[in-house]
Design an enzyme around this catalytic site. Sequence first.
Site, PDB file in Angstrom:
ATOM      1  N   ASN A 199       0.859  -1.187   0.000  1.00 26.31           N
ATOM      2  CA  ASN A 199       0.000   0.000   0.000  1.00 26.31           C
ATOM      3  C   ASN A 199       0.895   1.237   0.000  1.00 26.31           C
ATOM      4  O   ASN A 199       1.669   1.459   0.944  1.00 26.31           O
ATOM      5  CB  ASN A 199      -0.903  -0.024   1.245  1.00 26.31           C
ATOM      6  CG  ASN A 199      -1.884   1.141   1.251  1.00 26.31           C
ATOM      7  OD1 ASN A 199      -1.539   2.253   0.862  1.00 26.31           O
ATOM      8  ND2 ASN A 199      -3.091   0.887   1.706  1.00 26.31           N
ATOM      9  N   ARG A 249       5.181  18.444   1.453  1.00 28.04           N
ATOM     10  CA  ARG A 249       5.944  19.573   0.930  1.00 28.04           C
ATOM     11  C   ARG A 249       5.361  20.154  -0.354  1.00 28.04           C
ATOM     12  O   ARG A 249       5.903  21.090  -0.912  1.00 28.04           O
ATOM     13  CB  ARG A 249       7.392  19.119   0.659  1.00 28.04           C
ATOM     14  CG  ARG A 249       8.271  19.123   1.886  1.00 28.04           C
ATOM     15  CD  ARG A 249       8.535  20.570   2.325  1.00 28.04           C
ATOM     16  NE  ARG A 249       9.179  20.622   3.614  1.00 28.04           N
ATOM     17  CZ  ARG A 249      10.499  20.728   3.783  1.00 28.04           C
ATOM     18  NH1 ARG A 249      11.310  20.752   2.755  1.00 28.04           N
ATOM     19  NH2 ARG A 249      10.987  20.789   4.989  1.00 28.04           N
ATOM     20  N   HIS A 264      -5.514   3.503  -1.525  1.00 24.01           N
ATOM     21  CA  HIS A 264      -6.808   3.741  -0.865  1.00 24.01           C
ATOM     22  C   HIS A 264      -7.099   5.234  -0.966  1.00 24.01           C
ATOM     23  O   HIS A 264      -6.845   5.993  -0.022  1.00 24.01           O
ATOM     24  CB  HIS A 264      -6.743   3.277   0.595  1.00 24.01           C
ATOM     25  CG  HIS A 264      -8.048   3.321   1.306  1.00 24.01           C
ATOM     26  ND1 HIS A 264      -8.413   2.392   2.249  1.00 24.01           N
ATOM     27  CD2 HIS A 264      -9.091   4.189   1.223  1.00 24.01           C
ATOM     28  CE1 HIS A 264      -9.624   2.690   2.719  1.00 24.01           C
ATOM     29  NE2 HIS A 264     -10.039   3.783   2.117  1.00 24.01           N
ATOM     30  N   ARG A 319      -8.885   8.564  -0.616  1.00 27.06           N
ATOM     31  CA  ARG A 319      -9.954   9.039   0.261  1.00 27.06           C
ATOM     32  C   ARG A 319     -10.511  10.351  -0.294  1.00 27.06           C
ATOM     33  O   ARG A 319      -9.824  11.038  -1.058  1.00 27.06           O
ATOM     34  CB  ARG A 319      -9.412   9.224   1.681  1.00 27.06           C
ATOM     35  CG  ARG A 319      -9.026   7.894   2.317  1.00 27.06           C
ATOM     36  CD  ARG A 319      -8.566   8.026   3.754  1.00 27.06           C
ATOM     37  NE  ARG A 319      -8.113   6.743   4.270  1.00 27.06           N
ATOM     38  CZ  ARG A 319      -8.911   5.838   4.860  1.00 27.06           C
ATOM     39  NH1 ARG A 319     -10.181   6.094   5.014  1.00 27.06           N
ATOM     40  NH2 ARG A 319      -8.414   4.701   5.281  1.00 27.06           N
ATOM     41  N   HIS A 324      -3.707  11.641   1.058  1.00 26.15           N
ATOM     42  CA  HIS A 324      -2.484  10.948   0.642  1.00 26.15           C
ATOM     43  C   HIS A 324      -2.552  10.644  -0.855  1.00 26.15           C
ATOM     44  O   HIS A 324      -2.244  11.502  -1.658  1.00 26.15           O
ATOM     45  CB  HIS A 324      -2.141   9.748   1.535  1.00 26.15           C
ATOM     46  CG  HIS A 324      -3.294   8.913   2.005  1.00 26.15           C
ATOM     47  ND1 HIS A 324      -4.216   8.378   1.145  1.00 26.15           N
ATOM     48  CD2 HIS A 324      -3.646   8.510   3.252  1.00 26.15           C
ATOM     49  CE1 HIS A 324      -5.086   7.675   1.854  1.00 26.15           C
ATOM     50  NE2 HIS A 324      -4.783   7.743   3.137  1.00 26.15           N
ATOM     51  N   GLU A 345      -8.658   0.315  -2.955  1.00 22.43           N
ATOM     52  CA  GLU A 345      -9.556   0.192  -1.814  1.00 22.43           C
ATOM     53  C   GLU A 345     -10.319   1.502  -1.625  1.00 22.43           C
ATOM     54  O   GLU A 345      -9.838   2.567  -2.021  1.00 22.43           O
ATOM     55  CB  GLU A 345      -8.745  -0.086  -0.547  1.00 22.43           C
ATOM     56  CG  GLU A 345      -7.859  -1.305  -0.689  1.00 22.43           C
ATOM     57  CD  GLU A 345      -7.355  -1.847   0.637  1.00 22.43           C
ATOM     58  OE1 GLU A 345      -7.181  -3.053   0.727  1.00 22.43           O
ATOM     59  OE2 GLU A 345      -7.141  -1.063   1.570  1.00 22.43           O
ATOM     60  N   THR A 371      -8.140   6.493   9.732  1.00 20.04           N
ATOM     61  CA  THR A 371      -7.787   5.336   8.912  1.00 20.04           C
ATOM     62  C   THR A 371      -8.944   4.348   9.043  1.00 20.04           C
ATOM     63  O   THR A 371      -9.876   4.582   9.817  1.00 20.04           O
ATOM     64  CB  THR A 371      -6.447   4.732   9.368  1.00 20.04           C
ATOM     65  OG1 THR A 371      -6.077   3.692   8.445  1.00 20.04           O
ATOM     66  CG2 THR A 371      -6.514   4.165  10.782  1.00 20.04           C
ATOM     67  N   HIS A 398      -4.336  -4.480   7.449  1.00 18.26           N
ATOM     68  CA  HIS A 398      -4.382  -3.380   8.411  1.00 18.26           C
ATOM     69  C   HIS A 398      -3.488  -3.700   9.606  1.00 18.26           C
ATOM     70  O   HIS A 398      -3.727  -4.634  10.347  1.00 18.26           O
ATOM     71  CB  HIS A 398      -5.790  -3.027   8.897  1.00 18.26           C
ATOM     72  CG  HIS A 398      -5.850  -1.591   9.352  1.00 18.26           C
ATOM     73  ND1 HIS A 398      -6.193  -0.556   8.520  1.00 18.26           N
ATOM     74  CD2 HIS A 398      -5.515  -1.024  10.523  1.00 18.26           C
ATOM     75  CE1 HIS A 398      -6.107   0.586   9.172  1.00 18.26           C
ATOM     76  NE2 HIS A 398      -5.679   0.332  10.385  1.00 18.26           N
ATOM     77  N   ASP A 399      -2.464  -2.880   9.736  1.00 16.57           N
ATOM     78  CA  ASP A 399      -1.502  -2.989  10.841  1.00 16.57           C
ATOM     79  C   ASP A 399      -0.725  -4.300  10.849  1.00 16.57           C
ATOM     80  O   ASP A 399      -0.221  -4.720  11.901  1.00 16.57           O
ATOM     81  CB  ASP A 399      -2.190  -2.777  12.195  1.00 16.57           C
ATOM     82  CG  ASP A 399      -2.258  -1.292  12.550  1.00 16.57           C
ATOM     83  OD1 ASP A 399      -1.529  -0.491  11.921  1.00 16.57           O
ATOM     84  OD2 ASP A 399      -3.036  -0.939  13.443  1.00 16.57           O
ATOM     85  N   GLY A 407       0.922  -1.334   4.335  1.00 17.93           N
ATOM     86  CA  GLY A 407       1.444  -0.011   4.049  1.00 17.93           C
ATOM     87  C   GLY A 407       2.221   0.567   5.210  1.00 17.93           C
ATOM     88  O   GLY A 407       3.449   0.649   5.189  1.00 17.93           O
ATOM     89  N   HIS A 408       1.506   0.933   6.254  1.00 23.40           N
ATOM     90  CA  HIS A 408       2.096   1.762   7.305  1.00 23.40           C
ATOM     91  C   HIS A 408       3.384   1.173   7.887  1.00 23.40           C
ATOM     92  O   HIS A 408       4.439   1.821   7.874  1.00 23.40           O
ATOM     93  CB  HIS A 408       1.052   2.004   8.408  1.00 23.40           C
ATOM     94  CG  HIS A 408       1.523   2.949   9.447  1.00 23.40           C
ATOM     95  ND1 HIS A 408       1.460   4.314   9.293  1.00 23.40           N
ATOM     96  CD2 HIS A 408       2.114   2.742  10.645  1.00 23.40           C
ATOM     97  CE1 HIS A 408       1.976   4.903  10.341  1.00 23.40           C
ATOM     98  NE2 HIS A 408       2.379   3.975  11.189  1.00 23.40           N
TER      99      HIS A 408
HETATM  100  C1  LIG Z   1      -8.632  -0.896   4.308  1.00 23.90           C
HETATM  101  C2  LIG Z   1      -7.392  -0.701   5.043  1.00 23.90           C
HETATM  102  O1  LIG Z   1      -7.197  -1.226   6.105  1.00 23.90           O
HETATM  103  C3  LIG Z   1      -6.323   0.147   4.467  1.00 23.90           C
HETATM  104  O2  LIG Z   1      -6.648   0.661   3.249  1.00 23.90           O
HETATM  105  C4  LIG Z   1      -5.950   1.225   5.364  1.00 23.90           C
HETATM  106  O3  LIG Z   1      -7.108   1.825   5.829  1.00 23.90           O
HETATM  107  C5  LIG Z   1      -5.048   2.238   4.720  1.00 23.90           C
HETATM  108  O4  LIG Z   1      -5.632   3.480   4.692  1.00 23.90           O
HETATM  109  P1  LIG Z   1      -4.797   4.734   5.208  1.00 23.90           P
HETATM  110  O5  LIG Z   1      -3.494   4.714   4.485  1.00 23.90           O
HETATM  111  O6  LIG Z   1      -5.656   5.898   4.861  1.00 23.90           O
HETATM  112  O7  LIG Z   1      -4.605   4.564   6.680  1.00 23.90           O
HETATM  113  N1  LIG Z   2      -5.785  -3.106   3.325  1.00 25.43           N
HETATM  114  C1  LIG Z   2      -4.807  -2.748   4.283  1.00 25.43           C
HETATM  115  C2  LIG Z   2      -3.801  -1.876   3.671  1.00 25.43           C
HETATM  116  O1  LIG Z   2      -3.805  -1.631   2.491  1.00 25.43           O
HETATM  117  C3  LIG Z   2      -2.703  -1.314   4.479  1.00 25.43           C
HETATM  118  O2  LIG Z   2      -3.023  -1.110   5.805  1.00 25.43           O
HETATM  119  P1  LIG Z   2      -1.811  -0.624   6.751  1.00 25.43           P
HETATM  120  O3  LIG Z   2      -0.681  -1.631   6.625  1.00 25.43           O
HETATM  121  O4  LIG Z   2      -1.385   0.726   6.261  1.00 25.43           O
HETATM  122  O5  LIG Z   2      -2.393  -0.619   8.134  1.00 25.43           O
END
Ligand SMILES: CC(=O)[C@@H](O)[C@H](O)COP(=O)(O)O
Ligand SMILES: NCC(=O)COP(=O)(O)O
Length: 237
Positions: A7, A18, A43, A45, A50, A70, A100, A190-191, A213-214
């Site tokens: 992600n 920036r 994703h 929004r 982002h 997403e 999120t 997610h996480d 992603g995160h």
């Molecule tokens: C559905 C899901 O869990 C991810 O798409 C997550 O919400 C990432 O979105 P953000 O990067 O906006 O946190």
């Molecule tokens: N669907 C989950 C995603 O795309 C990434 O979630 P996260 O790793 O940023 O919490």
Amino acid sequence: MTKLSVNINKFATLRNARGGNNPNIVKVTQDVQRFGANGVTVHPRPDERHIRYQDVLDIAPLIYTEFNIEGYPDKRWLDLVLRVKPTQATLVPDAPNVLTSNAGWNVSENSVFLKEIVDTLQREGIRVSIFVETDLKNIEKVAEIGAKRIELYTEPYARQYAENPQKAVEPYIKAAELAKNIGLEVNAGHDLSLENLAFLKRNIPFLAEVSIGHALICDALYVGLENTIQLYLRQLE
Ligand SMILES: CC(=O)[C@@H](O)[C@H](O)COP(=O)(O)O
Ligand SMILES: NCC(=O)COP(=O)(O)O
């Protein structure tokens, strides 16, 4: 094989800080695939804080792995998805103002709305995945509305993992087994992180895809993007 879809939202968060074009989302898209990711997730929004709608159009032609978009299926998002025709669309019930994603769909309560969207997207050859929690009856409803996949919302798993991994994963095993038995493929996201991913995979070996992603991007700050993607792929072996 469980696919790793990266992600890239958070790269766009950094770029937007920036107002310029660093990091360059087009280059990021090319690089995550070159470094071994099996897919790219975005994703968008409504506030485009982002990834922007224009980014999605810009990167779509460069994605030769799986493209997963997403989001909450409002008209603007649906128009984008129908224009881009990604491999997969993941429907997420987020309200516009959430920080999120923080919950899965109540499929029964939204079945008419969701079924119409599933039909529209799948008619265009786009696989639809429904973002859900581990409630078994709710997952049965996903099969009834005709979607092909679920994405299990793993934030509760990630939260409980440090304290009690087995207890954390138990509802996910049950949910995934049920989904598989009724013909649904299973994604998770997610996480997810280097800490908790391998255990999830070991307990649900038939996971089709994880989108991360995160945590992945935080790890990349320390060891670099290529190393990080390789480390995540290793958790899925
Ligand atoms: C559905 C899901 O869990 C991810 O798409 C997550 O919400 C990432 O979105 P953000 O990067 O906006 O946190
Ligand atoms: N669907 C989950 C995603 O795309 C990434 O979630 P996260 O790793 O940023 O919490």
